[in-house]
Design a protein around this motif. Sequence first.
Motif: not given
Length: 218
Positions: A26-29, A35-42, A104-110, A125-134
Amino acid sequence: MGVYPSVYISLYRKSTHTDQYLHFDSNQQLQHKLRVIRTLKHRAHTISFDNETLDKELDHIQQSLSICGYTRQVWDSLARNKIIPKPRRPDYTAPVGSITLPYIQGVTEGLSRTIRKAGVQVHVKPANTVRSTLVAPKDKPKKCDRSCVIYGISCNNCASQYVGETERPLRKRLSEHKRPSPVGAHLNSEGHEFNTDNVKVLDSDSSWLQRASMKRIA
């Protein structure tokens, strides 16, 4: 004294649980995915009581995440050791503020790294999601059905305008303007009229005090 059976603690999942997590493609940081792995493991280390139960829980998490696109390499890079919170560094200084950026991949990180150097905390936070669109849980109310608004009325026949506020539905307030009122007096004396479709909602606020102050500004 009697012998009591051993008590084992494990994680309970409802029958409706789907094991669906943030997909790795997914288009996420990247940090959000890790953190999904860290949270579930914790959670597994916190709830599981014995080594056997812990191993079963970790195997279940790894299998579920593999379906969501997490590779064995990503899992191994984070899931070897129990997470231990890092103590704050002696030279830690509280951030002077915070900002939320769209991802925005490649922009937000820097951009985030540059802003953090200035002592500002960055949230992404994600700029657009399927939920927000549909997904639209509720239809937008029609203009005349809105309440707690500041509205503007323009005369159809001259340049006269009126700005008012109401806590009730705008439709009901507009019908009252045809009775004795500043708007009604103008319409009756000049033979003018206004159309409901041309009424504008200028702003809205649940507080009467705020509506009154904004009405004066308008």
